[in-house]
Design an enzyme around this catalytic site. Sequence first.
Site, PDB file in Angstrom:
ATOM      1  N   ASN A   1       0.922  -1.164   0.000  1.00 45.64           N
ATOM      2  CA  ASN A   1       0.000   0.000   0.000  1.00 45.64           C
ATOM      3  C   ASN A   1       0.947   1.195   0.000  1.00 45.64           C
ATOM      4  O   ASN A   1       1.782   1.303   0.910  1.00 45.64           O
ATOM      5  CB  ASN A   1      -0.841  -0.078   1.260  1.00 45.64           C
ATOM      6  CG  ASN A   1      -1.935   0.975   1.399  1.00 45.64           C
ATOM      7  OD1 ASN A   1      -2.414   1.167   2.502  1.00 45.64           O
ATOM      8  ND2 ASN A   1      -2.348   1.617   0.322  1.00 45.64           N
TER       9      ASN A   1
ATOM     10  N   GLN B   1      -2.394   6.636  -1.636  1.00 45.93           N
ATOM     11  CA  GLN B   1      -2.777   7.798  -0.838  1.00 45.93           C
ATOM     12  C   GLN B   1      -1.623   8.807  -0.772  1.00 45.93           C
ATOM     13  O   GLN B   1      -0.448   8.427  -0.856  1.00 45.93           O
ATOM     14  CB  GLN B   1      -3.138   7.415   0.616  1.00 45.93           C
ATOM     15  CG  GLN B   1      -4.528   6.856   0.804  1.00 45.93           C
ATOM     16  CD  GLN B   1      -4.616   5.348   0.637  1.00 45.93           C
ATOM     17  OE1 GLN B   1      -3.617   4.625   0.824  1.00 45.93           O
ATOM     18  NE2 GLN B   1      -5.784   4.850   0.249  1.00 45.93           N
TER      19      GLN B   1
ATOM     20  N   ASN C   1      -7.033  10.136  -0.518  1.00 44.35           N
ATOM     21  CA  ASN C   1      -7.064   8.998  -1.440  1.00 44.35           C
ATOM     22  C   ASN C   1      -6.631   9.446  -2.832  1.00 44.35           C
ATOM     23  O   ASN C   1      -6.623  10.641  -3.148  1.00 44.35           O
ATOM     24  CB  ASN C   1      -8.486   8.425  -1.523  1.00 44.35           C
ATOM     25  CG  ASN C   1      -8.829   7.543  -0.339  1.00 44.35           C
ATOM     26  OD1 ASN C   1      -7.984   6.836   0.190  1.00 44.35           O
ATOM     27  ND2 ASN C   1     -10.086   7.608   0.083  1.00 44.35           N
TER      28      ASN C   1
ATOM     29  N   CYS D   1      -5.611   6.127   8.101  1.00 42.31           N
ATOM     30  CA  CYS D   1      -4.941   5.185   7.198  1.00 42.31           C
ATOM     31  C   CYS D   1      -3.924   4.417   8.028  1.00 42.31           C
ATOM     32  O   CYS D   1      -2.978   5.015   8.558  1.00 42.31           O
ATOM     33  CB  CYS D   1      -4.256   5.947   6.057  1.00 42.31           C
ATOM     34  SG  CYS D   1      -3.344   4.882   4.923  1.00 42.31           S
TER      35      CYS D   1
ATOM     36  N   ASN E   1      -1.776   1.647   7.264  1.00 39.68           N
ATOM     37  CA  ASN E   1      -0.432   1.467   6.696  1.00 39.68           C
ATOM     38  C   ASN E   1       0.266   2.828   6.596  1.00 39.68           C
ATOM     39  O   ASN E   1       1.476   2.941   6.801  1.00 39.68           O
ATOM     40  CB  ASN E   1      -0.536   0.837   5.298  1.00 39.68           C
ATOM     41  CG  ASN E   1      -1.011  -0.601   5.365  1.00 39.68           C
ATOM     42  OD1 ASN E   1      -0.565  -1.379   6.217  1.00 39.68           O
ATOM     43  ND2 ASN E   1      -1.940  -0.971   4.494  1.00 39.68           N
TER      44      ASN E   1
ATOM     45  N   HIS F   1     -15.863   0.848   7.106  1.00 43.65           N
ATOM     46  CA  HIS F   1     -15.535  -0.460   6.504  1.00 43.65           C
ATOM     47  C   HIS F   1     -16.761  -1.363   6.516  1.00 43.65           C
ATOM     48  O   HIS F   1     -17.472  -1.430   7.526  1.00 43.65           O
ATOM     49  CB  HIS F   1     -14.407  -1.133   7.285  1.00 43.65           C
ATOM     50  CG  HIS F   1     -13.088  -0.448   7.125  1.00 43.65           C
ATOM     51  ND1 HIS F   1     -12.189  -0.775   6.137  1.00 43.65           N
ATOM     52  CD2 HIS F   1     -12.534   0.601   7.798  1.00 43.65           C
ATOM     53  CE1 HIS F   1     -11.131   0.011   6.226  1.00 43.65           C
ATOM     54  NE2 HIS F   1     -11.312   0.865   7.210  1.00 43.65           N
TER      55      HIS F   1
ATOM     56  N   ASN G   1     -15.057   1.371   2.509  1.00 42.39           N
ATOM     57  CA  ASN G   1     -14.016   0.410   2.117  1.00 42.39           C
ATOM     58  C   ASN G   1     -14.624  -0.995   2.218  1.00 42.39           C
ATOM     59  O   ASN G   1     -15.277  -1.302   3.231  1.00 42.39           O
ATOM     60  CB  ASN G   1     -12.823   0.529   3.069  1.00 42.39           C
ATOM     61  CG  ASN G   1     -12.177   1.905   3.012  1.00 42.39           C
ATOM     62  OD1 ASN G   1     -11.450   2.217   2.083  1.00 42.39           O
ATOM     63  ND2 ASN G   1     -12.479   2.749   4.010  1.00 42.39           N
TER      64      ASN G   1
ATOM     65  N   GLU H   1     -10.563  -0.568  -1.667  1.00 41.26           N
ATOM     66  CA  GLU H   1     -10.553   0.643  -0.853  1.00 41.26           C
ATOM     67  C   GLU H   1     -11.395   1.770  -1.453  1.00 41.26           C
ATOM     68  O   GLU H   1     -11.343   2.022  -2.670  1.00 41.26           O
ATOM     69  CB  GLU H   1      -9.123   1.169  -0.673  1.00 41.26           C
ATOM     70  CG  GLU H   1      -8.318   0.391   0.338  1.00 41.26           C
ATOM     71  CD  GLU H   1      -7.112   1.157   0.812  1.00 41.26           C
ATOM     72  OE1 GLU H   1      -7.187   2.412   0.900  1.00 41.26           O
ATOM     73  OE2 GLU H   1      -6.071   0.518   1.076  1.00 41.26           O
TER      74      GLU H   1
ATOM     75  N   CYS I   1      -4.506  -3.011   3.413  1.00 41.22           N
ATOM     76  CA  CYS I   1      -5.271  -1.914   4.011  1.00 41.22           C
ATOM     77  C   CYS I   1      -5.223  -2.107   5.525  1.00 41.22           C
ATOM     78  O   CYS I   1      -5.747  -3.103   6.036  1.00 41.22           O
ATOM     79  CB  CYS I   1      -6.720  -1.940   3.513  1.00 41.22           C
ATOM     80  SG  CYS I   1      -7.757  -0.647   4.212  1.00 41.22           S
TER      81      CYS I   1
ATOM     82  N   THR J   1      -6.396  -0.152   8.161  1.00 42.93           N
ATOM     83  CA  THR J   1      -7.673   0.015   8.870  1.00 42.93           C
ATOM     84  C   THR J   1      -8.631  -1.106   8.486  1.00 42.93           C
ATOM     85  O   THR J   1      -9.432  -1.548   9.302  1.00 42.93           O
ATOM     86  CB  THR J   1      -8.324   1.379   8.546  1.00 42.93           C
ATOM     87  OG1 THR J   1      -8.389   1.550   7.129  1.00 42.93           O
ATOM     88  CG2 THR J   1      -7.557   2.521   9.187  1.00 42.93           C
ATOM     89  N   GLY J   2      -8.498  -1.588   7.234  1.00 47.98           N
ATOM     90  CA  GLY J   2      -9.343  -2.712   6.794  1.00 47.98           C
ATOM     91  C   GLY J   2      -9.033  -3.980   7.571  1.00 47.98           C
ATOM     92  O   GLY J   2      -9.934  -4.753   7.923  1.00 47.98           O
TER      93      GLY J   2
END
Length: 275
Positions: free
Chosen positions: A11, A44, A64, A73, A75, A159, A190, A208, A217, A219-220
Site C-alpha cells: 500500500n 494515498q 485517497n 490510514c 499502513n 468499513h 471500504n 478501498e 489496508c 484500517t481494513g
Amino acid sequence: MRFTKMQGLGNDFVVIDGIRQRVALDTAMIRRLADRRYGVGCDQVLVAESPTHPEMDVRYRIFNADGTEVEHCGNGVRCLALFLHDEGLVEGREFAIQTDAEPAVVRLLDDGQVTVNMGAPRLEPAEIPFQAAARQTLYPLDVDGETLQIAAVSMGNPHAVLQVEDVDTAPVERLGPLIEQHSAFPKRVNAGFMQVVDRGHLRLRVFERGVGETRACGTGACAAMVAGRVQGLLDDEAEVALTGGKLRLRWAGEGEPVWMTGPAVAVFQGEWPGS
Ligand SMILES: N[C@H](CCC[C@H](N)C(=O)O)C(=O)O
C-alpha cells in the site's frame, strides 16, 4: 516540493513534510501526484502538518488517489511514523500523531516494524456512518441482485466486511465497487473480503474507498479483526495475511483499542516541480 515515496505491505504513499515547507494541495494536484502514469503514483497522499491539538506531536492528513480527504490510514500512519523519525521532526521512537479520527500512538520497534494504537472501533451505525435501524452483528445488503451479509465497522473511516470462503476466488472486482458506492453508506465505504482460516489467522483483500483494490489496508485489517471477533470467530490476537504481506493485530474487545504491528519502508525521495 520535496516528497518521500513509501510503502507498507505494498500500500503505497507519497509523504509530504507540510511543516518545514509550504504545501498547497488541491484535488487536482492530489490526483496528479497519485497518477501512476502522469505523476509519482500512489494509493494515498499523506501530509504532515503542525498539530492543532496541544498534546499531539504532529497532525497528518490523508488523501485517497481520487483526491478525497479521509479520516485514517493504518499502513500510512506506520510509514508517517518512520518518516517523522528519520526526518528528525519528532523526538524519540514513541509519539502521538493527530488524525481526523482518534490520535494514533506509534512506537518504532528495533526490527523496523511499527506498532500503532489504532483507537477503539465504533460499531453503532450512525458512527460508521451506515443506514440501519439498529446495531447488528451482520446486516443484509442488497448488491447486484443478491443479499450479502456484511459487518459494518468504523476505525475512524468506514468499513464493510464480507466473509468469504476463499479470498483468491472472492468477487472483489465485481462486488468491491458496488459495495463502495452503496447508498446505505452515505460517505461510501471500504469493502473488505475476509477469509477466516482459524481463530488466530485470517486472509483479507480490500477494495478501498477512493482507490480500488490495494495490496494491503491497515484500517481494513483492523475492521476485519473486529468483525471476526464480534462474530466469535477470532481470539484477541490475529495475524492478517493481505496480498502484500502480514499484519499482527490485537484487540481485547469492545471499548478497547486495536493494536496493529507491521512494516514501513521508505522507497525514494523526490522533488515535485511547483508547490
Ligand atoms: N481508502 C481509505 C483510506 C486509506 C486506508 C488504508 N490505506 C489503510 O491502510 O488503512 C478510506 O477511504 O477510508
